[in-house]
Design a protein around this motif. Structure first.
Motif, PDB file in Angstrom:
ATOM      1  N   ASP A  51       0.729  -1.199  -0.025  1.00  0.00           N
ATOM      2  CA  ASP A  51      -0.006  -0.152  -0.119  1.00  0.00           C
ATOM      3  C   ASP A  51       0.784   1.275  -0.102  1.00  0.00           C
ATOM      4  N   GLY A  52       2.171   1.152   0.724  1.00  0.00           N
ATOM      5  CA  GLY A  52       2.962   2.378   0.725  1.00  0.00           C
ATOM      6  C   GLY A  52       3.601   2.624  -0.643  1.00  0.00           C
ATOM      7  N   VAL A  53       3.904   1.365  -1.131  1.00  0.00           N
ATOM      8  CA  VAL A  53       4.562   1.779  -2.724  1.00  0.00           C
ATOM      9  C   VAL A  53       3.640   2.071  -3.520  1.00  0.00           C
ATOM     10  N   PHE A  54       2.464   1.909  -3.604  1.00  0.00           N
ATOM     11  CA  PHE A  54       1.321   2.289  -4.325  1.00  0.00           C
ATOM     12  C   PHE A  54       1.008   3.527  -4.172  1.00  0.00           C
ATOM     13  N   GLY A  55       1.018   3.989  -2.803  1.00  0.00           N
ATOM     14  CA  GLY A  55       0.657   5.484  -2.447  1.00  0.00           C
ATOM     15  C   GLY A  55       1.773   6.428  -2.954  1.00  0.00           C
ATOM     16  N   VAL A  56       3.166   6.013  -2.940  1.00  0.00           N
ATOM     17  CA  VAL A  56       4.068   6.873  -3.510  1.00  0.00           C
ATOM     18  C   VAL A  56       3.887   6.914  -4.955  1.00  0.00           C
ATOM     19  N   ALA A  57       3.405   5.799  -5.758  1.00  0.00           N
ATOM     20  CA  ALA A  57       3.396   5.711  -7.125  1.00  0.00           C
ATOM     21  C   ALA A  57       2.078   6.878  -7.666  1.00  0.00           C
ATOM     22  N   VAL A  58       1.104   6.943  -6.561  1.00  0.00           N
ATOM     23  CA  VAL A  58       0.017   7.835  -6.782  1.00  0.00           C
ATOM     24  C   VAL A  58       0.381   9.370  -6.875  1.00  0.00           C
ATOM     25  N   SER A  59       1.253   9.485  -5.805  1.00  0.00           N
ATOM     26  CA  SER A  59       2.036  10.851  -5.427  1.00  0.00           C
ATOM     27  C   SER A  59       2.760  11.151  -6.831  1.00  0.00           C
ATOM     28  N   VAL A  60       3.475  10.306  -7.187  1.00  0.00           N
ATOM     29  CA  VAL A  60       4.724  10.529  -8.419  1.00  0.00           C
ATOM     30  C   VAL A  60       3.631  10.873  -9.661  1.00  0.00           C
ATOM     31  N   LYS A  61       2.672  10.006  -9.838  1.00  0.00           N
ATOM     32  CA  LYS A  61       1.843  10.258 -11.040  1.00  0.00           C
ATOM     33  C   LYS A  61       0.876  11.501 -10.922  1.00  0.00           C
ATOM     34  N   ARG A  63       2.016  14.075  -9.796  1.00  0.00           N
ATOM     35  CA  ARG A  63       3.204  15.127  -9.551  1.00  0.00           C
ATOM     36  C   ARG A  63       3.009  15.719  -8.448  1.00  0.00           C
ATOM     37  N   ARG A  64       2.810  15.258  -7.343  1.00  0.00           N
ATOM     38  CA  ARG A  64       3.024  15.944  -5.815  1.00  0.00           C
ATOM     39  C   ARG A  64       4.041  15.137  -5.123  1.00  0.00           C
ATOM     40  N   PHE A  65       4.508  15.918  -4.401  1.00  0.00           N
ATOM     41  CA  PHE A  65       5.618  15.435  -3.452  1.00  0.00           C
ATOM     42  C   PHE A  65       5.015  14.599  -2.444  1.00  0.00           C
ATOM     43  N   ALA A  66       5.913  13.283  -2.309  1.00  0.00           N
ATOM     44  CA  ALA A  66       5.430  12.102  -1.423  1.00  0.00           C
ATOM     45  C   ALA A  66       5.963  12.626  -0.103  1.00  0.00           C
ATOM     46  N   THR A  67       5.181  13.094   0.658  1.00  0.00           N
ATOM     47  CA  THR A  67       5.236  13.728   1.965  1.00  0.00           C
ATOM     48  C   THR A  67       5.801  12.783   2.841  1.00  0.00           C
ATOM     49  N   SER A  68       6.235  13.418   4.140  1.00  0.00           N
ATOM     50  CA  SER A  68       6.436  12.521   5.061  1.00  0.00           C
ATOM     51  C   SER A  68       5.162  12.111   5.771  1.00  0.00           C
ATOM     52  N   GLU A  69       4.287  12.685   5.531  1.00  0.00           N
ATOM     53  CA  GLU A  69       2.812  12.093   5.829  1.00  0.00           C
ATOM     54  C   GLU A  69       2.551  10.575   5.650  1.00  0.00           C
ATOM     55  N   LEU A  70       2.959  10.448   4.383  1.00  0.00           N
ATOM     56  CA  LEU A  70       2.967   8.880   4.183  1.00  0.00           C
ATOM     57  C   LEU A  70       3.640   7.948   5.182  1.00  0.00           C
ATOM     58  N   GLY A  71       4.814   8.322   5.274  1.00  0.00           N
ATOM     59  CA  GLY A  71       5.876   7.800   6.492  1.00  0.00           C
ATOM     60  C   GLY A  71       4.988   7.493   7.636  1.00  0.00           C
ATOM     61  N   ARG A  72       4.402   8.767   8.127  1.00  0.00           N
ATOM     62  CA  ARG A  72       3.794   8.803   9.419  1.00  0.00           C
ATOM     63  C   ARG A  72       2.625   7.744   9.392  1.00  0.00           C
ATOM     64  N   LEU A  73       1.815   7.787   8.253  1.00  0.00           N
ATOM     65  CA  LEU A  73       0.665   6.875   8.424  1.00  0.00           C
ATOM     66  C   LEU A  73       1.048   5.405   8.209  1.00  0.00           C
ATOM     67  N   THR A  74       2.447   5.137   7.634  1.00  0.00           N
ATOM     68  CA  THR A  74       2.773   3.717   7.506  1.00  0.00           C
ATOM     69  C   THR A  74       3.235   3.254   8.802  1.00  0.00           C
ATOM     70  N   LEU A  75       3.915   4.117   9.686  1.00  0.00           N
ATOM     71  CA  LEU A  75       4.267   3.901  10.972  1.00  0.00           C
ATOM     72  C   LEU A  75       3.318   3.656  11.779  1.00  0.00           C
ATOM     73  N   LEU A  76       2.203   4.668  11.702  1.00  0.00           N
ATOM     74  CA  LEU A  76       1.076   4.291  12.464  1.00  0.00           C
ATOM     75  C   LEU A  76       0.258   2.886  12.228  1.00  0.00           C
TER      76      LEU A  76
END
Length: 158
Positions: A51-61, A63-76
């Motif tokens: 889910d994290g990998v595909f979340g980053v792919a959505v951000s890249v598609k 053209r948004r910066f994959a913020t640290s929010e994804l990292g926080r959500l993944t750790l949560l």
């Protein structure tokens, strides 16, 4: 044989004299305690990672910066799912010591299903024509809207 036993005892005493040795022993003990259900934990952690990998792919598609929010959500997610799985495992161990533990497997299946749901929305953002995931596009519309910031009505018009 005696010199080997004395050497092992000396090493054990040296390891027990440091905080690092105690921490390592505690980690090894925890891993060996939860080892019978390592597959259930592995499935959930793999689902979170996908889910994290595909979340980053959505951000890249988008053209948004994959913020640290994804990292926080993944750790949560890792923390909450781990807590749920640990509690399920402890309750089952309380009820019986051995045998197939069904409760933790059910909890792991539910956690993986939640991650599958989130992953499915990411797949639809990346590949809107995906035949397998497109079957439940209407049900995923709110999840897609949350990921993209687009209104739900606009998603269903496509």
């Amino acid at each position: 044989m005696t010199p080997y036993l004395l050497h092992i005892g000396e090493l054990a005493l040296r390891a027990a004299s440091t905080l690092y040795g105690w921490a390592l022993a505690a980690c090894c003990g925890a891993v060996s305690f939860f080892a019978p259900e390592a597959y259930a934990f592995g499935v959930v952690f793999a689902a979170i990672a996908l889910d994290g990998v595909f979340g980053v792919a959505v951000s890249v598609k988008r053209r948004r910066f994959a913020t640290s929010e994804l990292g926080r959500l993944t750790l949560l997610k890792i923390a909450t799912y781990s807590a749920a799985l640990i509690l399920a495992y402890l309750v089952e161990r309380l009820c019986r010591q051995e045998g197939p533990f069904i409760g933790i497997r059910i909890a792991a299946a539910w956690a993986a299903a939640c991650e599958f749901w989130s992953w499915s929305a990411s797949v639809l953002v990346l590949w809107p024509g995906c035949p397998f995931v497109r079957l439940w596009r209407r049900q995923l519309s709110a999840e897609i809207a949350a990921k993209t910031g687009v209104r739900t009505d606009d998603i269903l018009k496509e």
